[in-house]
Design a protein around this motif. Sequence first.
Motif, PDB file in Angstrom:
ATOM      1  N   GLU A  79       0.828  -1.211   0.000  1.00  0.00           N
ATOM      2  CA  GLU A  79       0.000   0.000   0.000  1.00  0.00           C
ATOM      3  C   GLU A  79       0.861   1.259   0.000  1.00  0.00           C
ATOM      4  N   ARG A  80       1.960   1.241   0.724  1.00  0.00           N
ATOM      5  CA  ARG A  80       2.882   2.375   0.695  1.00  0.00           C
ATOM      6  C   ARG A  80       3.484   2.535  -0.707  1.00  0.00           C
ATOM      7  N   MET A  81       3.817   1.430  -1.328  1.00  0.00           N
ATOM      8  CA  MET A  81       4.376   1.477  -2.677  1.00  0.00           C
ATOM      9  C   MET A  81       3.360   2.041  -3.670  1.00  0.00           C
ATOM     10  N   ARG A  82       2.106   1.660  -3.527  1.00  0.00           N
ATOM     11  CA  ARG A  82       1.052   2.174  -4.414  1.00  0.00           C
ATOM     12  C   ARG A  82       0.847   3.675  -4.212  1.00  0.00           C
ATOM     13  N   GLU A  83       0.913   4.111  -2.975  1.00  0.00           N
ATOM     14  CA  GLU A  83       0.763   5.544  -2.691  1.00  0.00           C
ATOM     15  C   GLU A  83       1.890   6.343  -3.346  1.00  0.00           C
ATOM     16  N   ALA A  84       3.106   5.854  -3.213  1.00  0.00           N
ATOM     17  CA  ALA A  84       4.252   6.530  -3.832  1.00  0.00           C
ATOM     18  C   ALA A  84       4.144   6.506  -5.349  1.00  0.00           C
ATOM     19  N   ALA A  85       3.726   5.377  -5.906  1.00  0.00           N
ATOM     20  CA  ALA A  85       3.604   5.249  -7.357  1.00  0.00           C
ATOM     21  C   ALA A  85       2.620   6.266  -7.918  1.00  0.00           C
ATOM     22  N   THR A 137      13.526   2.637  -5.942  1.00  0.00           N
ATOM     23  CA  THR A 137      12.955   3.686  -5.095  1.00  0.00           C
ATOM     24  C   THR A 137      11.673   3.209  -4.428  1.00  0.00           C
ATOM     25  N   LEU A 138      10.814   2.529  -5.191  1.00  0.00           N
ATOM     26  CA  LEU A 138       9.564   2.007  -4.621  1.00  0.00           C
ATOM     27  C   LEU A 138       9.845   0.911  -3.603  1.00  0.00           C
ATOM     28  N   TYR A 177      18.091   3.183  -5.221  1.00  0.00           N
ATOM     29  CA  TYR A 177      19.112   2.419  -5.919  1.00  0.00           C
ATOM     30  C   TYR A 177      18.565   1.820  -7.214  1.00  0.00           C
ATOM     31  N   THR A 178      19.450   1.344  -8.048  1.00  0.00           N
ATOM     32  CA  THR A 178      19.073   0.718  -9.304  1.00  0.00           C
ATOM     33  C   THR A 178      18.860  -0.769  -9.057  1.00  0.00           C
ATOM     34  N   ALA A 179      17.625  -1.231  -9.197  1.00  0.00           N
ATOM     35  CA  ALA A 179      17.328  -2.645  -8.983  1.00  0.00           C
ATOM     36  C   ALA A 179      18.041  -3.489 -10.041  1.00  0.00           C
ATOM     37  N   PRO A 180      18.394  -4.739  -9.716  1.00  0.00           N
ATOM     38  CA  PRO A 180      19.109  -5.594 -10.668  1.00  0.00           C
ATOM     39  C   PRO A 180      18.342  -5.809 -11.963  1.00  0.00           C
ATOM     40  N   ARG A 200      12.351   2.622   4.234  1.00  0.00           N
ATOM     41  CA  ARG A 200      13.478   3.554   4.195  1.00  0.00           C
ATOM     42  C   ARG A 200      13.070   4.941   3.713  1.00  0.00           C
ATOM     43  N   ARG A 201      11.998   5.024   2.952  1.00  0.00           N
ATOM     44  CA  ARG A 201      11.499   6.303   2.435  1.00  0.00           C
ATOM     45  C   ARG A 201      10.012   6.418   2.713  1.00  0.00           C
ATOM     46  N   GLU A 202       9.548   7.665   2.763  1.00  0.00           N
ATOM     47  CA  GLU A 202       8.122   7.913   2.897  1.00  0.00           C
ATOM     48  C   GLU A 202       7.489   8.029   1.502  1.00  0.00           C
ATOM     49  N   PRO A 203       6.261   7.566   1.334  1.00  0.00           N
ATOM     50  CA  PRO A 203       5.606   7.679   0.024  1.00  0.00           C
ATOM     51  C   PRO A 203       5.572   9.099  -0.505  1.00  0.00           C
ATOM     52  N   GLY A 204       5.307  10.070   0.377  1.00  0.00           N
ATOM     53  CA  GLY A 204       5.195  11.459  -0.042  1.00  0.00           C
ATOM     54  C   GLY A 204       6.493  12.081  -0.507  1.00  0.00           C
ATOM     55  N   SER A 205       7.613  11.418  -0.271  1.00  0.00           N
ATOM     56  CA  SER A 205       8.905  11.975  -0.664  1.00  0.00           C
ATOM     57  C   SER A 205       9.116  11.967  -2.175  1.00  0.00           C
ATOM     58  N   MET A 206       8.257  11.270  -2.926  1.00  0.00           N
ATOM     59  CA  MET A 206       8.412  11.209  -4.379  1.00  0.00           C
ATOM     60  C   MET A 206       8.341  12.592  -5.019  1.00  0.00           C
ATOM     61  N   THR A 207       7.524  13.456  -4.450  1.00  0.00           N
ATOM     62  CA  THR A 207       7.394  14.811  -4.987  1.00  0.00           C
ATOM     63  C   THR A 207       8.721  15.556  -4.917  1.00  0.00           C
TER      64      THR A 207
END
Length: 256
Positions: A139-145, A203-204, A231-234, A211-218
């Motif tokens: 749910e946090r990932m969806r909010e950030a997305a 990032t997601l 980081y860059t995922a593999p 490690r990050r808050e969803p709202g930090s995407m802005t």
Amino acid sequence: MANYRMTIQYDGTRYSGWQSQHATDATIQGKLETVLTRMTGQQVDVIGSGRTDAGVHAIGQVANFHLKQPRNTGELLDGLNRYLPEDIAVSSLTEVDERFHSRYQAVCKTYRYRIHTGEVPDVFARRYVYDYRIPLDVERMREAAGLLLGEHDFKSFCGNTRMKKSTVRTLYEIRVEEHESEIDLFFTGNGFLQNMVRILTGTLIEVGDGRREPGSMTDVLARRDRQAAGYTAPALGLALLSVEYEGDGQNTMEQA
């Protein structure tokens, strides 16, 4: 000149990416050009819809190439799949209008990134999933997305820090699907920068593991700084699913 469009699938594990390179023949474009040149007796240049990185897979990569004289599409398709390595296959091949260009005319691409979250590694999927055993909050990932959707300057999510061209892109959808032991991320947009999907994924993941808050995407978008994003995922978890064009289904002259 006859112009041909093909849809290609490949396991990118042992390749140095899509684009031909002087230093190695282990590229998808290079393998396709070698086979087509031998089959037709002329130098064939294959144009891909985009460049996938080393280790990245594809289910629906699109490319086109020109021949001086028309050839039977069924014979071309059969020959390609006979002589290409077993980890590359052409799933369809059609003759199209001479003006069709797989890269410049692409209007939409969809990528999928697979994250394995089970405690026990999936041995048979190890080449195609990122084995990440830390619990992720979907749910946090969806909010950030949701904050990443739309037209933005995605410079913070570009692996090429010296990029001089525009880094503005439009993301139409980021879908987060949760399964029993896997989380799949689907990214659909009008174009993607170097490593962009893998950086978005990293990032997601950092949002999902706290490690990050969803709202930090802005703020990450606004800073336009690669260091601001995750980081860059593999590469192994990423696959190009499809490439779409205006008028698809209307510009085909002959179906293989």
